[in-house]
Design an enzyme around this catalytic site. Structure first.
Site, PDB file in Angstrom:
ATOM      1  N   ARG A   1       0.812  -1.231   0.000  1.00 54.01           N
ATOM      2  CA  ARG A   1       0.000   0.000   0.000  1.00 54.01           C
ATOM      3  C   ARG A   1       0.845   1.281   0.000  1.00 54.01           C
ATOM      4  O   ARG A   1       0.444   2.310   0.535  1.00 54.01           O
ATOM      5  CB  ARG A   1      -0.955   0.051   1.209  1.00 54.01           C
ATOM      6  CG  ARG A   1      -1.941  -1.057   1.291  1.00 54.01           C
ATOM      7  CD  ARG A   1      -2.976  -1.059   0.171  1.00 54.01           C
ATOM      8  NE  ARG A   1      -3.662  -2.311   0.181  1.00 54.01           N
ATOM      9  CZ  ARG A   1      -3.230  -3.382  -0.512  1.00 54.01           C
ATOM     10  NH1 ARG A   1      -2.181  -3.318  -1.300  1.00 54.01           N
ATOM     11  NH2 ARG A   1      -3.887  -4.514  -0.451  1.00 54.01           N
TER      12      ARG A   1
HETATM   13  C1  LIG Z   1     -15.813   0.137  -0.070  1.00 53.75           C
HETATM   14  C2  LIG Z   1     -14.336   0.337  -0.259  1.00 53.75           C
HETATM   15  C3  LIG Z   1     -13.535  -0.758  -0.573  1.00 53.75           C
HETATM   16  C4  LIG Z   1     -12.155  -0.586  -0.761  1.00 53.75           C
HETATM   17  N1  LIG Z   1     -11.387  -1.678  -1.053  1.00 53.75           N
HETATM   18  C5  LIG Z   1     -10.061  -1.524  -1.242  1.00 53.75           C
HETATM   19  C6  LIG Z   1      -9.230  -2.656  -1.536  1.00 53.75           C
HETATM   20  O1  LIG Z   1      -9.677  -3.789  -1.640  1.00 53.75           O
HETATM   21  N2  LIG Z   1      -7.898  -2.434  -1.718  1.00 53.75           N
HETATM   22  C7  LIG Z   1      -7.355  -1.177  -1.640  1.00 53.75           C
HETATM   23  O2  LIG Z   1      -6.136  -1.038  -1.833  1.00 53.75           O
HETATM   24  N3  LIG Z   1      -8.106  -0.097  -1.347  1.00 53.75           N
HETATM   25  C8  LIG Z   1      -9.436  -0.241  -1.153  1.00 53.75           C
HETATM   26  N4  LIG Z   1     -10.209   0.856  -0.843  1.00 53.75           N
HETATM   27  C9  LIG Z   1      -9.586   2.180  -0.789  1.00 53.75           C
HETATM   28  C10 LIG Z   1      -9.732   2.969  -2.120  1.00 53.75           C
HETATM   29  O3  LIG Z   1     -10.496   2.264  -3.037  1.00 53.75           O
HETATM   30  C11 LIG Z   1      -8.366   3.214  -2.746  1.00 53.75           C
HETATM   31  O4  LIG Z   1      -7.541   3.917  -1.844  1.00 53.75           O
HETATM   32  C12 LIG Z   1      -8.483   4.013  -4.053  1.00 53.75           C
HETATM   33  O5  LIG Z   1      -7.227   3.993  -4.693  1.00 53.75           O
HETATM   34  C13 LIG Z   1      -8.944   5.446  -3.831  1.00 53.75           C
HETATM   35  O6  LIG Z   1      -9.175   6.045  -5.113  1.00 53.75           O
HETATM   36  P1  LIG Z   1      -9.904   7.455  -5.241  1.00 53.75           P
HETATM   37  O7  LIG Z   1      -9.826   7.890  -6.661  1.00 53.75           O
HETATM   38  O8  LIG Z   1     -11.263   7.395  -4.666  1.00 53.75           O
HETATM   39  O9  LIG Z   1      -8.948   8.358  -4.367  1.00 53.75           O
HETATM   40  P2  LIG Z   1      -9.312   9.670  -3.495  1.00 53.75           P
HETATM   41  O10 LIG Z   1     -10.116   9.253  -2.315  1.00 53.75           O
HETATM   42  O11 LIG Z   1      -9.906  10.688  -4.399  1.00 53.75           O
HETATM   43  O12 LIG Z   1      -7.874  10.096  -3.058  1.00 53.75           O
HETATM   44  C14 LIG Z   1      -7.129   9.297  -2.152  1.00 53.75           C
HETATM   45  C15 LIG Z   1      -5.697   9.854  -2.079  1.00 53.75           C
HETATM   46  O13 LIG Z   1      -5.072   9.685  -3.354  1.00 53.75           O
HETATM   47  C16 LIG Z   1      -4.569  10.942  -3.807  1.00 53.75           C
HETATM   48  N5  LIG Z   1      -4.686  10.987  -5.263  1.00 53.75           N
HETATM   49  C17 LIG Z   1      -5.826  10.916  -6.014  1.00 53.75           C
HETATM   50  N6  LIG Z   1      -5.520  10.993  -7.315  1.00 53.75           N
HETATM   51  C18 LIG Z   1      -4.173  11.141  -7.393  1.00 53.75           C
HETATM   52  C19 LIG Z   1      -3.252  11.313  -8.476  1.00 53.75           C
HETATM   53  N7  LIG Z   1      -3.642  11.351  -9.750  1.00 53.75           N
HETATM   54  N8  LIG Z   1      -1.927  11.454  -8.191  1.00 53.75           N
HETATM   55  C20 LIG Z   1      -1.498  11.419  -6.908  1.00 53.75           C
HETATM   56  N9  LIG Z   1      -2.310  11.274  -5.846  1.00 53.75           N
HETATM   57  C21 LIG Z   1      -3.637  11.129  -6.084  1.00 53.75           C
HETATM   58  C22 LIG Z   1      -5.454  11.987  -3.142  1.00 53.75           C
HETATM   59  O14 LIG Z   1      -4.803  13.244  -3.088  1.00 53.75           O
HETATM   60  C23 LIG Z   1      -5.662  11.359  -1.785  1.00 53.75           C
HETATM   61  O15 LIG Z   1      -4.559  11.628  -0.950  1.00 53.75           O
HETATM   62  C24 LIG Z   1     -11.584   0.716  -0.645  1.00 53.75           C
HETATM   63  C25 LIG Z   1     -12.396   1.823  -0.338  1.00 53.75           C
HETATM   64  C26 LIG Z   1     -13.764   1.632  -0.142  1.00 53.75           C
HETATM   65  C27 LIG Z   1     -14.599   2.834   0.185  1.00 53.75           C
END
Ligand SMILES: Cc1cc2nc3c(=O)[nH]c(=O)nc-3n(C[C@H](O)[C@H](O)[C@H](O)COP(=O)(O)OP(=O)(O)OC[C@H]3O[C@@H](n4cnc5c(N)ncnc54)[C@H](O)[C@@H]3O)c2cc1C
Length: 292
Positions: free
Chosen positions: A170
């Site tokens: 991660r």
């Molecule tokens: C129901 C649920 C299930 C999940 N299951 C998993 C799982 O199985 N495995 C797992 O690893 N995670 C899981 N997650 C966590 C989540 O899916 C991941 O962290 C995902 O990558 C977040 O993507 P996002 O676009 O929503 O990011 P955001 O919530 O929009 O951003 C998260 C972080 O990433 C940064 N970020 C966003 N875009 C960029 C970019 N282009 N460059 C640099 N930084 C950036 C943001 O600044 C912030 O700090 C889960 C979350 C939920 C709610």
């Protein structure tokens, strides 16, 4: 503080962020922009750097908790279609950072390319997934990343190749950079069996995650060799509620925000969980959720 004339139409002031995050909590961004093009994105970051305005990028908002005070800087949303294009060349797939991970996966499978499908069901965008090395049981996204195009804090575009990329559990060495696009190195496979595999994986993921809950987060990282679910259950905290935030009963690695929940409710609950798990097992749970 004003932005240069060509960027002004993109800037919104005091934009509420709660509605842009899955938890639906938190205050406004002092400045907010949703650039339509990559050039606008680069120009915004360059200007913010010159004006010493802190910048955060927002993908789908599934892994962010915004404090009630909001963010005193510029939040840039990557939601525009131009920042989420997906294309295939040979066995490589390139996705703009704003592309939904699910879109990149189905595109790959449709083109007969395997290697991303085990990530089915992870919400969010490609940029965020690669930055945080998102993963499911059978592997992390970093294992199929070939190269990444990033923006430095000063707005310089840079290409990071396979030799420089580092991924661990991660984590990646891309934190602090803005990912613009990612090229994946995938494997040619037959579309039919690959599609069936994706369907099966999707069903498994769907059954494991309480997707029916609209305001949800997966706040903790599974420590090596342990499951957060088990550790929280053993600490007797499954279903625990503090204020208007609770852990899902039966699946306590998911946190739910109920009506009236505040960022303080969430922060307090997370800190209580860490304390109890540490007392019970000696393990210090690490946060995946980003707190702004
Ligand atoms: C129901 C649920 C299930 C999940 N299951 C998993 C799982 O199985 N495995 C797992 O690893 N995670 C899981 N997650 C966590 C989540 O899916 C991941 O962290 C995902 O990558 C977040 O993507 P996002 O676009 O929503 O990011 P955001 O919530 O929009 O951003 C998260 C972080 O990433 C940064 N970020 C966003 N875009 C960029 C970019 N282009 N460059 C640099 N930084 C950036 C943001 O600044 C912030 O700090 C889960 C979350 C939920 C709610």
């Amino acid at each position: 503080m004003s932005f240069p004339e060509p960027l002004q139409h993109l800037i919104q002031h005091d934009q509420p962020l709660a509605q842009l995050t899955w938890l639906g909590i938190g205050g406004p961004a002092r400045y907010f922009a949703e650039p339509h093009t990559r050039e606008q994105l680069v120009a915004l970051v360059q200007h913010a750097h010159e004006a010493e305005i802190p910048v955060r990028v927002l993908g789908s908002g599934s892994n962010v908790l915004v404090r009630e005070a909001g963010f005193d800087g510029l939040v840039i949303s990557l939601a525009a279609a131009a920042l989420g294009q997906v294309s295939v060349e040979g066995t490589q797939l390139t996705a703009g950072a704003g592309a939904k991970l699910s879109h990149a996966i189905t595109h790959a499978v449709g083109a007969g390319l395997g290697g991303l499908e085990h990530l089915a069901g992870i919400p969010g965008t490609v940029g965020s997934a690669v930055c945080g090395n998102a993963g499911a049981g059978s592997g992390d996204i970093g294992s199929v990343v070939h190269s990444v195009e990033v923006l430095d804090r000063d707005g310089t575009v840079r290409h990071i190749g396979p030799d420089e990329l580092q991924f661990s559990h991660r984590k990646s060495n891309l934190s602090g950079l803005i990912i613009l696009s990612v090229t994946f190195q995938l494997e040619a496979r037959e579309v039919g069996p690959l599609t069936k595999r994706l369907q099966k994986l999707w069903i498994v993921a769907h059954n494991q995650r309480p997707f029916d809950e609209p305001r949800i987060a997966q706040p903790f990282i599974d420590p090596d060799g342990f499951s957060v679910d088990d550790l929280i259950q053993q600490a007797g905290m499954s279903g625990m509620r503090l204020g208007n935030a609770s852990l899902a009963s039966g699946k306590p690695n998911y946190l739910l925000a109920h009506s009236g929940a505040t960022s303080e409710d969430v922060v307090q609950l997370l800190s209580r969980v860490r304390e109890q798990v540490s007392l019970q097992s000696g393990i210090d749970l690490q946060l995946n959720l980003q707190i702004w």
